[in-house]
Motif scaffolding. Sequence first.
Motif, PDB file in Angstrom:
ATOM      1  N   UNK A 296       0.836  -1.196   0.000  1.00  0.00           N
ATOM      2  CA  UNK A 296       0.000   0.000   0.000  1.00  0.00           C
ATOM      3  C   UNK A 296       0.869   1.243   0.000  1.00  0.00           C
ATOM      4  N   UNK A 297       0.740   2.077  -1.004  1.00  0.00           N
ATOM      5  CA  UNK A 297       1.522   3.299  -1.121  1.00  0.00           C
ATOM      6  C   UNK A 297       0.601   4.489  -1.010  1.00  0.00           C
ATOM      7  N   UNK A 298       0.989   5.446  -0.211  1.00  0.00           N
ATOM      8  CA  UNK A 298       0.161   6.633  -0.039  1.00  0.00           C
ATOM      9  C   UNK A 298       0.403   7.601  -1.182  1.00  0.00           C
TER      10      UNK A 298
ATOM     11  N   UNK B   2       8.708  18.317  -4.242  1.00  0.00           N
ATOM     12  CA  UNK B   2       7.652  17.309  -4.306  1.00  0.00           C
ATOM     13  C   UNK B   2       7.739  16.334  -3.143  1.00  0.00           C
ATOM     14  N   UNK B   3       8.974  15.956  -2.782  1.00  0.00           N
ATOM     15  CA  UNK B   3       9.156  15.050  -1.653  1.00  0.00           C
ATOM     16  C   UNK B   3       8.664  15.697  -0.365  1.00  0.00           C
TER      17      UNK B   3
ATOM     18  N   UNK C  87       4.153   2.254   1.997  1.00  0.00           N
ATOM     19  CA  UNK C  87       4.807   2.859   0.854  1.00  0.00           C
ATOM     20  C   UNK C  87       6.071   3.596   1.254  1.00  0.00           C
ATOM     21  N   UNK C  88       6.839   4.070   0.263  1.00  0.00           N
ATOM     22  CA  UNK C  88       8.132   4.710   0.559  1.00  0.00           C
ATOM     23  C   UNK C  88       8.012   5.983   1.387  1.00  0.00           C
TER      24      UNK C  88
ATOM     25  N   UNK D 259       8.304   7.404   8.978  1.00  0.00           N
ATOM     26  CA  UNK D 259       8.528   6.530  10.136  1.00  0.00           C
ATOM     27  C   UNK D 259       9.993   6.518  10.541  1.00  0.00           C
ATOM     28  N   UNK D 260      10.882   6.465   9.540  1.00  0.00           N
ATOM     29  CA  UNK D 260      12.322   6.434   9.836  1.00  0.00           C
ATOM     30  C   UNK D 260      12.770   7.731  10.506  1.00  0.00           C
TER      31      UNK D 260
END
Length: 525
Positions: free
Chosen positions: A2-4, A193-194, A142-143, A149-150
């Motif tokens: 699942x990617x947001x 964008x990130x 997702x990434x 989280x990291x």
Amino acid sequence: MTTLHRPSEDRVRPTTTGKCANVSSERVCDRFCHLISRDFAREHLLITQKAAGDQTDLLAVAPSTDRSVVHNVMAFLDRSYLVTVCDTESIATAIDAAYANVSSGDQQFSGDDSGAEVNRRETIDEILAQGDRDLLSTEGKGPIIRLVDALLFEALSRYASDVHIQPLADRTLVRFRLDGVLHTARDLQNAKQLTQAIVSRIKVMGRMDLAERRIPQDGRATVTIGSGEGSRSVDLRISTLPTSYGERAVLRLLDNQAHLCNFTEIGMPPEVAQPYLERAGRANGIILLTGPTGSGKTTTLYSTLRSICSSHENDASQAGQALNVMTIEDPIEYELATAGLAISQAQVNLRKGITFASGLRHILRQDPDVIMIGEIRDTETARVAIQSSLTGHLVFSTLHTNDSASAVTRLMDLDIEPYLVSASLSAVLAQRLVRTRHEACGGAGCETCYGTGFKGRSGLFELLVVDEAMRELISSESALAAIRRAARASGTRTLLEDGARLVRQGRTTEAEVRRVVHGAWEADT
């Protein structure tokens, strides 16, 4: 996996209003029916519709559907949808028909997430909660979620109090506040964008409005590290603010396992702790804590309440006479009930007319023994707090003053009569937090401490105990200088003197004490 996907404003905002005649059970996406329970779809009134050709699929919602639910569904389904407001009855009819068709056929989903089976009776919130809150879990994330989280895990590992996501013209800074000082943890070049995706993920966590980027927003969330008995729960207080280079976000990390300390752990020396706890153990009076934001007042207050509750529970003479302890805060920073303390906490809510003063009046009708007021900000709150302490209640609160003696004049500035201050005030504790030397590198600076030579903080404390002589000075409206001289004569050790104690012990530096206390070292030692 699942990617947001961050929905654009065009997709999030309704594109059609009024009745939508083309909501059809035959056009409902199979993926939606297999991953979203009927009860959830019915409760929130939303259903997907396949679009013709290469157009974007639709997400039909009712006028009453909550926008945060829409964002969570889109994130969970890992699809982009054009949100369309449709007639409530037509959506409900389509939901019933679509799920009736699914239940009579093959219920095994076999799309590009093959092998993923979800109990359709679970709600979206339950599904997301299974792994979404655990910072150590990466399954199904997702990434962008893994990146956020990291960052949070690293911040918590370094015992940061805040995380700043700050976009600039050509880069974005990720900064941690460690021991009261900001340090750059990441410097993301050309990452507009990130950054938008990171802020969007943070807003989803805080149940904030993704579509609104033009006004500040506040939210709250809870994350965990690990699962089971060894898990660690951390509350997040989230704030976003639009700037010229995009939205910036600040997350306050409130570690539920670090807010209750004993007085040795917060650095309070016995010669201060003993008289302070003696006054805190009395049946009435008002005790004030003073200092700027971030000086540890809340931690000291919570630790004091725990000490009071524990002493009464363990004292055989007080068997069956447990205290009724209540607080009014803005906001509630830590849930004391999770630590096993029988303390009732209320929160200021200006929209509903609950201020410190009005909340305190309601608390007084609850037969309290001990009351904690988050902050005395105005005359009304100060007057109610003083009256409460004079009518048999023990009251704790905070003020923003430079030292303990200034609390007396601050109360008078709030139009509290000197005789009331004299009769009610029991003690004033001023405090600051100074960084302590990093023992691993001997204060020389290393990668772990970002080259500062400091790791961790300890408190500086200045306790003014209001005795009979001090009460006479207050009643006679003596000058602040006279009150300070009397406090020194009665044994009060100033913040600078307490800082000198830590310097002599080699636990901090003279420059650090000067930075925090803002005073002339030579003039007061």
